[in-house]
Design a protein around this motif. Structure first.
Motif, PDB file in Angstrom:
ATOM      1  N   TYR A  44      -4.820  36.059  16.112  1.00 28.38           N
ATOM      2  CA  TYR A  44      -5.412  35.527  17.334  1.00 28.38           C
ATOM      3  C   TYR A  44      -4.876  34.132  17.605  1.00 28.38           C
ATOM      4  CZ  TYR A  44      -9.165  39.039  17.279  1.00 28.38           C
ATOM      5  OH  TYR A  44      -9.873  40.204  17.311  1.00 28.38           O
ATOM      6  N   SER A  45      -4.946  33.724  18.871  1.00 25.49           N
ATOM      7  CA  SER A  45      -4.706  32.320  19.201  1.00 25.49           C
ATOM      8  C   SER A  45      -5.996  31.569  18.895  1.00 25.49           C
ATOM      9  CB  SER A  45      -4.334  32.176  20.675  1.00 25.49           C
ATOM     10  OG  SER A  45      -5.457  32.465  21.486  1.00 25.49           O
ATOM     11  N   MET A  46      -5.969  30.260  18.950  1.00 31.52           N
ATOM     12  CA  MET A  46      -7.183  29.475  18.688  1.00 31.52           C
ATOM     13  C   MET A  46      -8.222  29.680  19.783  1.00 31.52           C
ATOM     14  SD  MET A  46      -6.800  28.206  15.753  1.00 31.52           S
ATOM     15  CE  MET A  46      -7.955  26.900  15.477  1.00 31.52           C
ATOM     16  N   ALA A  47      -7.818  30.231  20.919  1.00 29.77           N
ATOM     17  CA  ALA A  47      -8.737  30.538  22.018  1.00 29.77           C
ATOM     18  C   ALA A  47      -9.269  31.967  21.919  1.00 29.77           C
ATOM     19  CB  ALA A  47      -8.043  30.325  23.356  1.00 29.77           C
ATOM     20  N   ASP A  48      -9.141  32.597  20.757  1.00 27.54           N
ATOM     21  CA  ASP A  48      -9.612  33.961  20.485  1.00 27.54           C
ATOM     22  C   ASP A  48      -8.974  35.033  21.369  1.00 27.54           C
ATOM     23  OD1 ASP A  48     -11.157  33.544  18.268  1.00 27.54           O
ATOM     24  OD2 ASP A  48     -12.963  33.070  19.418  1.00 27.54           O
ATOM     25  N   VAL A  49      -7.707  34.857  21.692  1.00 24.37           N
ATOM     26  CA  VAL A  49      -6.945  35.879  22.420  1.00 24.37           C
ATOM     27  C   VAL A  49      -6.103  36.622  21.395  1.00 24.37           C
ATOM     28  CG1 VAL A  49      -5.181  36.274  24.179  1.00 24.37           C
ATOM     29  CG2 VAL A  49      -6.869  34.459  24.496  1.00 24.37           C
ATOM     30  N   PRO A  50      -6.245  37.957  21.289  1.00 23.92           N
ATOM     31  CA  PRO A  50      -5.429  38.689  20.309  1.00 23.92           C
ATOM     32  C   PRO A  50      -3.950  38.655  20.685  1.00 23.92           C
ATOM     33  CG  PRO A  50      -6.871  40.189  21.534  1.00 23.92           C
ATOM     34  CD  PRO A  50      -7.169  38.820  22.005  1.00 23.92           C
ATOM     35  N   LEU A  51      -3.119  38.253  19.743  1.00 24.93           N
ATOM     36  CA  LEU A  51      -1.686  38.140  19.973  1.00 24.93           C
ATOM     37  C   LEU A  51      -0.895  39.261  19.328  1.00 24.93           C
ATOM     38  CD1 LEU A  51      -1.223  34.318  19.282  1.00 24.93           C
ATOM     39  CD2 LEU A  51      -1.496  35.454  21.493  1.00 24.93           C
ATOM     40  N   GLY A  52      -1.423  39.846  18.261  1.00 24.78           N
ATOM     41  CA  GLY A  52      -0.705  40.894  17.559  1.00 24.78           C
ATOM     42  C   GLY A  52      -1.378  41.180  16.233  1.00 24.78           C
ATOM     43  N   PHE A  53      -0.638  41.821  15.357  1.00 30.95           N
ATOM     44  CA  PHE A  53      -1.175  42.105  14.035  1.00 30.95           C
ATOM     45  C   PHE A  53      -0.073  42.057  13.009  1.00 30.95           C
ATOM     46  CE2 PHE A  53      -0.665  46.060  16.392  1.00 30.95           C
ATOM     47  CZ  PHE A  53       0.182  46.785  15.596  1.00 30.95           C
ATOM     48  N   GLY A  54      -0.497  41.938  11.765  1.00 33.22           N
ATOM     49  CA  GLY A  54       0.456  41.840  10.678  1.00 33.22           C
ATOM     50  C   GLY A  54      -0.204  42.135   9.357  1.00 33.22           C
ATOM     51  N   VAL A  55       0.450  41.728   8.284  1.00 31.39           N
ATOM     52  CA  VAL A  55      -0.046  41.948   6.927  1.00 31.39           C
ATOM     53  C   VAL A  55      -0.104  40.591   6.234  1.00 31.39           C
ATOM     54  CG1 VAL A  55       0.447  43.055   4.721  1.00 31.39           C
ATOM     55  CG2 VAL A  55       0.923  44.261   6.844  1.00 31.39           C
ATOM     56  N   ALA A  56      -1.231  40.302   5.604  1.00 30.79           N
ATOM     57  CA  ALA A  56      -1.393  39.026   4.908  1.00 30.79           C
ATOM     58  C   ALA A  56      -0.444  38.958   3.720  1.00 30.79           C
ATOM     59  CB  ALA A  56      -2.839  38.859   4.449  1.00 30.79           C
ATOM     60  N   ALA A  57       0.402  37.958   3.701  1.00 29.91           N
ATOM     61  CA  ALA A  57       1.338  37.779   2.586  1.00 29.91           C
ATOM     62  C   ALA A  57       0.657  37.094   1.410  1.00 29.91           C
ATOM     63  CB  ALA A  57       2.535  36.955   3.041  1.00 29.91           C
ATOM     64  N   LYS A  58      -0.389  36.353   1.692  1.00 30.78           N
ATOM     65  CA  LYS A  58      -1.142  35.633   0.662  1.00 30.78           C
ATOM     66  C   LYS A  58      -2.625  35.864   0.894  1.00 30.78           C
ATOM     67  CE  LYS A  58       2.547  33.023  -0.527  1.00 30.78           C
ATOM     68  NZ  LYS A  58       3.368  33.496  -1.576  1.00 30.78           N
ATOM     69  N   SER A  59      -3.393  35.803  -0.171  1.00 25.24           N
ATOM     70  CA  SER A  59      -4.846  35.900  -0.037  1.00 25.24           C
ATOM     71  C   SER A  59      -5.382  34.577   0.510  1.00 25.24           C
ATOM     72  CB  SER A  59      -5.488  36.217  -1.383  1.00 25.24           C
ATOM     73  OG  SER A  59      -5.324  35.123  -2.257  1.00 25.24           O
ATOM     74  N   THR A  60      -6.651  34.561   0.887  1.00 21.25           N
ATOM     75  CA  THR A  60      -7.257  33.342   1.428  1.00 21.25           C
ATOM     76  C   THR A  60      -7.176  32.203   0.424  1.00 21.25           C
ATOM     77  OG1 THR A  60      -8.781  34.698   2.719  1.00 21.25           O
ATOM     78  CG2 THR A  60      -9.354  32.395   2.453  1.00 21.25           C
ATOM     79  N   GLN A  61      -7.441  32.485  -0.844  1.00 24.24           N
ATOM     80  CA  GLN A  61      -7.401  31.449  -1.868  1.00 24.24           C
ATOM     81  C   GLN A  61      -5.979  30.921  -2.075  1.00 24.24           C
ATOM     82  OE1 GLN A  61      -9.112  34.349  -2.197  1.00 24.24           O
ATOM     83  NE2 GLN A  61     -11.118  33.415  -1.912  1.00 24.24           N
ATOM     84  N   GLU A  62      -4.989  31.817  -2.035  1.00 30.11           N
ATOM     85  CA  GLU A  62      -3.603  31.388  -2.213  1.00 30.11           C
ATOM     86  C   GLU A  62      -3.120  30.553  -1.038  1.00 30.11           C
ATOM     87  OE1 GLU A  62      -1.726  35.169  -2.672  1.00 30.11           O
ATOM     88  OE2 GLU A  62      -1.824  35.111  -4.841  1.00 30.11           O
ATOM     89  N   CYS A  63      -3.640  30.835   0.165  1.00 30.87           N
ATOM     90  CA  CYS A  63      -3.218  30.089   1.359  1.00 30.87           C
ATOM     91  C   CYS A  63      -3.566  28.609   1.257  1.00 30.87           C
ATOM     92  CB  CYS A  63      -3.870  30.668   2.614  1.00 30.87           C
ATOM     93  SG  CYS A  63      -3.147  32.218   3.142  1.00 30.87           S
ATOM     94  N   ARG A  64      -4.620  28.291   0.538  1.00 37.69           N
ATOM     95  CA  ARG A  64      -5.036  26.897   0.406  1.00 37.69           C
ATOM     96  C   ARG A  64      -4.072  26.087  -0.444  1.00 37.69           C
ATOM     97  NH1 ARG A  64     -10.797  29.208  -0.593  1.00 37.69           N
ATOM     98  NH2 ARG A  64     -11.586  29.248   1.534  1.00 37.69           N
ATOM     99  N   LYS A  65      -3.333  26.747  -1.338  1.00 37.99           N
ATOM    100  CA  LYS A  65      -2.519  26.044  -2.319  1.00 37.99           C
ATOM    101  C   LYS A  65      -1.017  26.056  -2.024  1.00 37.99           C
ATOM    102  CE  LYS A  65      -5.822  27.567  -5.760  1.00 37.99           C
ATOM    103  NZ  LYS A  65      -6.056  28.601  -6.739  1.00 37.99           N
ATOM    104  N   VAL A  66      -0.545  26.901  -1.113  1.00 38.89           N
ATOM    105  CA  VAL A  66       0.894  27.042  -0.907  1.00 38.89           C
ATOM    106  C   VAL A  66       1.447  25.908  -0.056  1.00 38.89           C
ATOM    107  CG1 VAL A  66       0.853  29.547  -1.157  1.00 38.89           C
ATOM    108  CG2 VAL A  66       0.630  28.542   1.100  1.00 38.89           C
ATOM    109  N   ASP A  67       2.778  25.757  -0.106  1.00 46.63           N
ATOM    110  CA  ASP A  67       3.414  24.706   0.672  1.00 46.63           C
ATOM    111  C   ASP A  67       3.455  25.102   2.155  1.00 46.63           C
ATOM    112  OD1 ASP A  67       6.691  25.469   1.142  1.00 46.63           O
ATOM    113  OD2 ASP A  67       5.570  26.626  -0.352  1.00 46.63           O
ATOM    114  N   PRO A  68       3.641  24.144   3.059  1.00 49.10           N
ATOM    115  CA  PRO A  68       3.560  24.410   4.500  1.00 49.10           C
ATOM    116  C   PRO A  68       4.597  25.388   5.044  1.00 49.10           C
ATOM    117  CG  PRO A  68       3.433  22.055   4.080  1.00 49.10           C
ATOM    118  CD  PRO A  68       3.745  22.718   2.782  1.00 49.10           C
ATOM    119  N   MET A  69       5.694  25.584   4.364  1.00 51.18           N
ATOM    120  CA  MET A  69       6.740  26.485   4.865  1.00 51.18           C
ATOM    121  C   MET A  69       6.640  27.897   4.276  1.00 51.18           C
ATOM    122  SD  MET A  69       8.001  24.641   7.071  1.00 51.18           S
ATOM    123  CE  MET A  69       9.301  25.670   7.665  1.00 51.18           C
ATOM    124  N   ALA A  70       5.593  28.185   3.546  1.00 50.21           N
ATOM    125  CA  ALA A  70       5.420  29.511   2.959  1.00 50.21           C
ATOM    126  C   ALA A  70       4.879  30.480   4.016  1.00 50.21           C
ATOM    127  CB  ALA A  70       4.458  29.445   1.780  1.00 50.21           C
TER     128      ALA A  70
END
Length: 180
Positions: A134-160
């Motif tokens: 979604y966009s930050m305005a809650d408009v659906p833009l598409g879909f995909g597959v999470a490459a990282k879990s929520t917990q892993e997203c907090r720790k990875v570098d910005p270009m991951a």
């Protein structure tokens, strides 16, 4: 146009379950009538029973799109979900990702979502879970597959990469001749 076989139905429902979970039942038994999935020229269409009866009177060669195309089967009989199913997936999505305004255009051009473009993510999203973007305005833009879990997203570098791109609404412009 014919009903899906058991193997085809299983493939379609397994793919849909990655994105909307048990809410598949809500797609079939809707308050405005019963809906079904039908196969026509390797594409899976989602249509109401009323529209199905009307489409049955049209010759097969003249029938282009009897309903909403949810996806198609590849030559290896794998089901690939299409962006035209986004309007039906978005309201029932269990896991969501919001992208920052600066990263929307990158995603709409077919690129993956990077950590630097991640605005929010649904709590407890598992790795390789299907997500609706979604966009930050809650408009659906598409879909995909999470490459990282929520917990892993907090720790990875910005270009991951945090979400692998599957489909986006930019495909309506990029590949309009192949969507029907």
């Amino acid at each position: 146009m014919r009903p899906l076989t058991e193997a085809e139905t299983r493939a379609v429902f397994e793919k849909l379950q990655r994105y909307i979970g048990e809410n598949i039942q809500l797609l079939v038994d809707r308050p405005d009538g019963t809906y079904c999935f039908r196969l026509h020229r390797d594409r899976v269409f989602y249509l109401s029973e009323k529209l199905l009866k009307v489409a049955a009177s049209v010759p097969r060669d003249n029938l282009v799109s009897p309903g909403t195309c949810f996806g198609k089967f590849t030559k290896t009989q794998k089901f690939r979900l299409s962006v035209t199913a986004l309007d039906f997936l978005a309201p029932y999505a269990k896991f969501k990702v919001w992208v920052k305004p600066g990263s929307e255009q990158s995603f709409l051009y077919g690129n993956h979502v990077l950590k630097s473009g991640l605005g929010r993510i649904t709590e407890n999203t598992a790795q390789y879970q299907g997500v609706v973007v979604y966009s930050m305005a809650d408009v659906p833009l598409g879909f995909g597959v999470a490459a990282k879990s929520t917990q892993e997203c907090r720790k990875v570098d910005p270009m991951a990469i945090v979400v692998f791109h599957q489909a986006d609404v930019g495909e309506y412009v990029r590949s309009e001749d192949t969507l029907t």
